[in-house]
Motif scaffolding. Sequence first.
Motif, PDB file in Angstrom:
ATOM      1  N   UNK A 171       7.945  -6.712  32.603  1.00  0.00           N
ATOM      2  CA  UNK A 171       8.682  -7.971  32.670  1.00  0.00           C
ATOM      3  C   UNK A 171       8.275  -8.856  33.858  1.00  0.00           C
ATOM      4  N   UNK A 172       7.382  -8.352  34.711  1.00  0.00           N
ATOM      5  CA  UNK A 172       6.930  -9.127  35.869  1.00  0.00           C
ATOM      6  C   UNK A 172       6.067 -10.285  35.398  1.00  0.00           C
ATOM      7  N   UNK A 173       6.309 -11.449  35.973  1.00  0.00           N
ATOM      8  CA  UNK A 173       5.543 -12.656  35.661  1.00  0.00           C
ATOM      9  C   UNK A 173       4.090 -12.437  36.070  1.00  0.00           C
ATOM     10  N   UNK A 174       3.184 -12.391  35.092  1.00  0.00           N
ATOM     11  CA  UNK A 174       1.772 -12.114  35.369  1.00  0.00           C
ATOM     12  C   UNK A 174       1.110 -13.225  36.179  1.00  0.00           C
ATOM     13  N   UNK A 175       1.704 -14.405  36.221  1.00  0.00           N
ATOM     14  CA  UNK A 175       1.112 -15.487  37.019  1.00  0.00           C
ATOM     15  C   UNK A 175       1.151 -15.167  38.511  1.00  0.00           C
ATOM     16  N   UNK A 176       2.022 -14.231  38.922  1.00  0.00           N
ATOM     17  CA  UNK A 176       2.051 -13.802  40.327  1.00  0.00           C
ATOM     18  C   UNK A 176       0.821 -12.960  40.687  1.00  0.00           C
ATOM     19  N   UNK A 177       0.066 -12.527  39.690  1.00  0.00           N
ATOM     20  CA  UNK A 177      -1.095 -11.678  39.921  1.00  0.00           C
ATOM     21  C   UNK A 177      -2.418 -12.412  39.994  1.00  0.00           C
ATOM     22  N   UNK A 178      -2.373 -13.732  39.984  1.00  0.00           N
ATOM     23  CA  UNK A 178      -3.608 -14.512  40.037  1.00  0.00           C
ATOM     24  C   UNK A 178      -4.390 -14.168  41.310  1.00  0.00           C
ATOM     25  N   UNK A 179      -5.722 -14.143  41.184  1.00  0.00           N
ATOM     26  CA  UNK A 179      -6.585 -13.849  42.330  1.00  0.00           C
ATOM     27  C   UNK A 179      -7.610 -14.971  42.510  1.00  0.00           C
ATOM     28  N   UNK A 180      -8.176 -15.015  43.690  1.00  0.00           N
ATOM     29  CA  UNK A 180      -9.238 -15.965  44.023  1.00  0.00           C
ATOM     30  C   UNK A 180     -10.350 -15.190  44.713  1.00  0.00           C
ATOM     31  N   UNK A 181     -11.390 -14.781  43.965  1.00  0.00           N
ATOM     32  CA  UNK A 181     -12.470 -13.994  44.559  1.00  0.00           C
ATOM     33  C   UNK A 181     -13.206 -14.718  45.694  1.00  0.00           C
ATOM     34  N   UNK A 182     -13.023 -16.027  45.778  1.00  0.00           N
ATOM     35  CA  UNK A 182     -13.691 -16.814  46.819  1.00  0.00           C
ATOM     36  C   UNK A 182     -12.805 -17.084  48.033  1.00  0.00           C
ATOM     37  N   UNK A 183     -11.596 -16.563  48.043  1.00  0.00           N
ATOM     38  CA  UNK A 183     -10.660 -16.820  49.150  1.00  0.00           C
ATOM     39  C   UNK A 183     -11.280 -16.399  50.484  1.00  0.00           C
ATOM     40  N   UNK A 184     -11.010 -17.201  51.502  1.00  0.00           N
ATOM     41  CA  UNK A 184     -11.493 -16.920  52.860  1.00  0.00           C
ATOM     42  C   UNK A 184     -10.307 -16.971  53.812  1.00  0.00           C
ATOM     43  N   UNK A 185     -10.198 -15.980  54.682  1.00  0.00           N
ATOM     44  CA  UNK A 185      -9.133 -15.970  55.684  1.00  0.00           C
ATOM     45  C   UNK A 185      -9.762 -15.651  57.037  1.00  0.00           C
ATOM     46  N   UNK A 186      -9.420 -16.460  58.023  1.00  0.00           N
ATOM     47  CA  UNK A 186      -9.859 -16.183  59.396  1.00  0.00           C
ATOM     48  C   UNK A 186      -8.619 -16.003  60.257  1.00  0.00           C
ATOM     49  N   UNK A 187      -8.780 -15.236  61.314  1.00  0.00           N
ATOM     50  CA  UNK A 187      -7.665 -14.969  62.217  1.00  0.00           C
ATOM     51  C   UNK A 187      -8.076 -15.179  63.656  1.00  0.00           C
ATOM     52  N   UNK A 188      -7.115 -15.642  64.450  1.00  0.00           N
ATOM     53  CA  UNK A 188      -7.380 -15.866  65.863  1.00  0.00           C
ATOM     54  C   UNK A 188      -6.149 -15.510  66.673  1.00  0.00           C
ATOM     55  N   UNK A 189      -6.374 -14.768  67.740  1.00  0.00           N
ATOM     56  CA  UNK A 189      -5.292 -14.439  68.675  1.00  0.00           C
ATOM     57  C   UNK A 189      -5.030 -15.662  69.540  1.00  0.00           C
TER      58      UNK A 189
END
Length: 114
Positions: free
Chosen positions: A58-76
């Motif tokens: 019953x979980x909304x499958x639209x919550x499972x969308x992915x983006x193989x090109x996603x980029x995340x950077x982090x900085x302290x």
Amino acid sequence: MSVRYYINLPVPAHARGDNAAFSFSAQGADEFAAQLQDALRSDSLFERWRRAQDDPDEVDVSLGVVDPQAQVSGQQKNLQIALVATTSIPGLVLKHRLRLLAGSSWELRDVSAA
């Protein structure tokens, strides 16, 4: 269309979800960025969460969308961690993943076109 999300973790040690099975385990900016990037690029976090629900079908499958090109950077920054996520994933889905990973210990600081 990709969007750039500016996310702040004010107290990184508190950036943990309610369930350790879905939560950040990171200690530093690069680790937080890598774990969020994985959560956006693959469906593994979503699938673990979906299987843990009372009625997974019953979980909304639209919550499972992915983006193989996603980029995340982090900085302290002082004692905080700033993350910048560039992705085509809708904001609603990004927020859902962040709640699983960090609980309520995150802030969406800004959003812009990528």
